[in-house]
Design a protein around this motif. Sequence first.
Motif, mmCIF file in Angstrom:
data_model
loop_
_atom_site.group_PDB
_atom_site.id
_atom_site.type_symbol
_atom_site.label_atom_id
_atom_site.label_comp_id
_atom_site.label_asym_id
_atom_site.label_seq_id
_atom_site.Cartn_x
_atom_site.Cartn_y
_atom_site.Cartn_z
ATOM 1 N N ALA A 91 -18.583 -48.864 68.683
ATOM 2 C CA ALA A 91 -18.046 -50.217 68.533
ATOM 3 C C ALA A 91 -16.929 -50.474 69.544
ATOM 4 N N GLY A 92 -16.204 -49.426 69.880
ATOM 5 C CA GLY A 92 -15.173 -49.556 70.907
ATOM 6 C C GLY A 92 -15.769 -49.843 72.268
ATOM 7 N N LEU A 93 -16.921 -49.225 72.555
ATOM 8 C CA LEU A 93 -17.597 -49.451 73.834
ATOM 9 C C LEU A 93 -18.096 -50.892 73.927
ATOM 10 N N LEU A 94 -18.749 -51.370 72.864
ATOM 11 C CA LEU A 94 -19.196 -52.764 72.858
ATOM 12 C C LEU A 94 -18.005 -53.706 72.967
ATOM 13 N N GLY A 95 -16.918 -53.345 72.285
ATOM 14 C CA GLY A 95 -15.738 -54.203 72.280
ATOM 15 C C GLY A 95 -15.073 -54.330 73.633
ATOM 16 N N ILE A 96 -14.968 -53.228 74.379
ATOM 17 C CA ILE A 96 -14.305 -53.305 75.681
ATOM 18 C C ILE A 96 -15.148 -54.090 76.671
ATOM 19 N N ARG A 97 -16.484 -53.980 76.558
ATOM 20 C CA ARG A 97 -17.339 -54.793 77.420
ATOM 21 C C ARG A 97 -17.125 -56.277 77.150
ATOM 22 N N GLY A 98 -17.049 -56.629 75.862
ATOM 23 C CA GLY A 98 -16.836 -58.031 75.516
ATOM 24 C C GLY A 98 -15.457 -58.512 75.916
ATOM 25 N N LEU A 100 -13.570 -57.544 78.313
ATOM 26 C CA LEU A 100 -13.429 -57.686 79.767
ATOM 27 C C LEU A 100 -14.447 -58.664 80.357
ATOM 28 N N GLY A 101 -15.298 -59.235 79.504
ATOM 29 C CA GLY A 101 -16.293 -60.192 79.993
ATOM 30 C C GLY A 101 -17.309 -59.572 80.924
ATOM 31 N N LEU A 102 -17.700 -58.323 80.641
ATOM 32 C CA LEU A 102 -18.632 -57.594 81.508
ATOM 33 C C LEU A 102 -20.050 -57.842 81.016
ATOM 34 N N SER A 268 -20.705 -51.804 85.001
ATOM 35 C CA SER A 268 -20.710 -53.007 84.176
ATOM 36 C C SER A 268 -19.769 -54.014 84.817
ATOM 37 N N LEU A 269 -20.322 -55.175 85.179
ATOM 38 C CA LEU A 269 -19.583 -56.154 85.969
ATOM 39 C C LEU A 269 -19.502 -57.501 85.266
ATOM 40 N N GLY A 270 -18.477 -58.261 85.626
ATOM 41 C CA GLY A 270 -18.319 -59.615 85.110
ATOM 42 C C GLY A 270 -18.234 -60.607 86.244
ATOM 43 N N ALA A 271 -17.469 -61.668 86.030
ATOM 44 C CA ALA A 271 -17.360 -62.712 87.044
ATOM 45 C C ALA A 271 -16.459 -62.293 88.201
ATOM 46 N N GLY A 272 -15.470 -61.424 87.943
ATOM 47 C CA GLY A 272 -14.555 -60.992 88.990
ATOM 48 C C GLY A 272 -14.985 -59.675 89.609
ATOM 49 N N LYS A 273 -14.080 -59.062 90.363
ATOM 50 C CA LYS A 273 -14.405 -57.822 91.063
ATOM 51 C C LYS A 273 -14.194 -56.588 90.195
ATOM 52 N N SER A 274 -13.345 -56.702 89.190
ATOM 53 C CA SER A 274 -13.095 -55.551 88.336
ATOM 54 C C SER A 274 -14.349 -55.200 87.559
ATOM 55 N N GLY A 275 -14.452 -53.962 87.099
ATOM 56 C CA GLY A 275 -15.626 -53.549 86.347
ATOM 57 C C GLY A 275 -15.349 -52.292 85.549
ATOM 58 N N LEU A 276 -16.353 -51.855 84.819
ATOM 59 C CA LEU A 276 -16.291 -50.631 84.027
ATOM 60 C C LEU A 276 -17.402 -49.709 84.521
ATOM 61 N N TYR A 277 -17.044 -48.496 84.906
ATOM 62 C CA TYR A 277 -18.000 -47.572 85.522
ATOM 63 C C TYR A 277 -18.110 -46.316 84.668
ATOM 64 N N GLU A 278 -19.354 -45.929 84.368
ATOM 65 C CA GLU A 278 -19.571 -44.815 83.447
ATOM 66 C C GLU A 278 -20.925 -44.162 83.710
ATOM 67 N N PRO A 279 -21.063 -42.869 83.356
ATOM 68 C CA PRO A 279 -22.373 -42.227 83.436
ATOM 69 C C PRO A 279 -23.281 -42.763 82.338
ATOM 70 N N VAL A 280 -24.575 -42.664 82.544
ATOM 71 C CA VAL A 280 -25.538 -43.154 81.562
ATOM 72 C C VAL A 280 -25.622 -42.232 80.351
ATOM 73 N N HIS A 281 -25.402 -40.935 80.562
ATOM 74 C CA HIS A 281 -25.572 -39.972 79.473
ATOM 75 C C HIS A 281 -24.485 -40.109 78.406
ATOM 76 N N GLY A 282 -24.651 -39.399 77.306
ATOM 77 C CA GLY A 282 -23.708 -39.462 76.199
ATOM 78 C C GLY A 282 -22.625 -38.402 76.281
ATOM 79 N N SER A 283 -21.963 -38.188 75.135
ATOM 80 C CA SER A 283 -20.780 -37.335 75.109
ATOM 81 C C SER A 283 -21.109 -35.848 74.947
ATOM 82 N N ALA A 284 -22.359 -35.512 74.614
ATOM 83 C CA ALA A 284 -22.823 -34.109 74.525
ATOM 84 C C ALA A 284 -21.790 -33.196 73.873
#
Length: 356
Positions: A91-98, A100-102, A268-284
């Motif tokens: 839920a934190g991951l979904l929340g930060i995307r929302g 930041l408007g990503l 993960s990108l939005g309208a501006g240049k800032s973004g969120l960058y992460e690997p596709v895999h999980g926390s293992a």
Amino acid sequence: MNTYHITVLKGDGIGPEIVEEAMKTLKKAGEKYGFSMEFREALLGGSAIDATGVPLPQETIDCCKAADSTLLGAVGGPKWDNQPGNNRPEAGLLGIRGALGLFANLRPAVIFPQLREASPLKSKIIGENLDILIVRELTGGIYFGERGRGEKNGNIYAYDTEKYSVSEIRRIARKGFEMAMKRNKKLCSVDKANVLESSRLWRKTVADMAEEYPEVELTNLYVDNCAMQLVCNPKQFDVIVTSNIFGDILSDEASMISGSIGMLASASLGAGKSGLYEPVHGSAPDIAGTGKANPLATILSGAMMLRYSLEEPEAAEAIESAVTKALDHARTADIASPQLPQVSCKEMGELVRKFI
């Protein structure tokens, strides 16, 4: 000299280990290409629950908004499985995307030449240079729609709502067309327009936008057909644009075609240049702290950050080239080869930096 301020969300499981190697690699690239990186850590996911009681503290949102970009490790693990749905690490991951408007997630599925044999598909199917980019809508659709449970005539039911507006479709479609223009000018829009009303609106909106990009060849596929085509003829694809839930599923399928989910980055990108960058895999969490984690997807996510948010393409290319060279000399456990030495997460990071 430019100084970039990066928020770091190490997260849970192997997150701290892989992010640490990415941070060191970004610093090394900065030293070589004339910029510096300043990192500020913040909490997200299970680590945030442990420290604050919630997966996404307001302080983390503020820190990410103030930064030039954000680097994320991974979140989640069985430790927090008993949390209510709205307080789980995810839920934190979904929340930060929302927050930041990503709204656009870019997931490249690329087969490195050294790892072609790791793909479950035959070489004649994947070809020489498989390179697919999936552009996934990230803040709408069924994951963010109205949901709940009810009871009728003693029968309990649950519902989740798939809902998209024209403006939401247009902005993600535009990202898809823009990416296609920078690549091979081929865009496949994926939906389920034979069944879903939201998909019929999706298809019409994307078709209307195609008039703005006459150089791009637009095709349409139903999601079930696209899933099949990714396995039997992946070479036909260049850029795929699709909804949140379809993109979630198809990008994971594409990741396995490439041979190892441990190699795949995302932006993960939005309208501006800032973004969120992460690997596709999980926390293992089962290998956390053992040194077995593969840091390359996170390092490559850092390269995507340099390219898309910080406008340092030379440094991005240097990191990507260094990863390719490192694969000729050693492997982590998930991509092990009998012909090459097996190294730890830290050792792989050091090897990449040696070639920058």
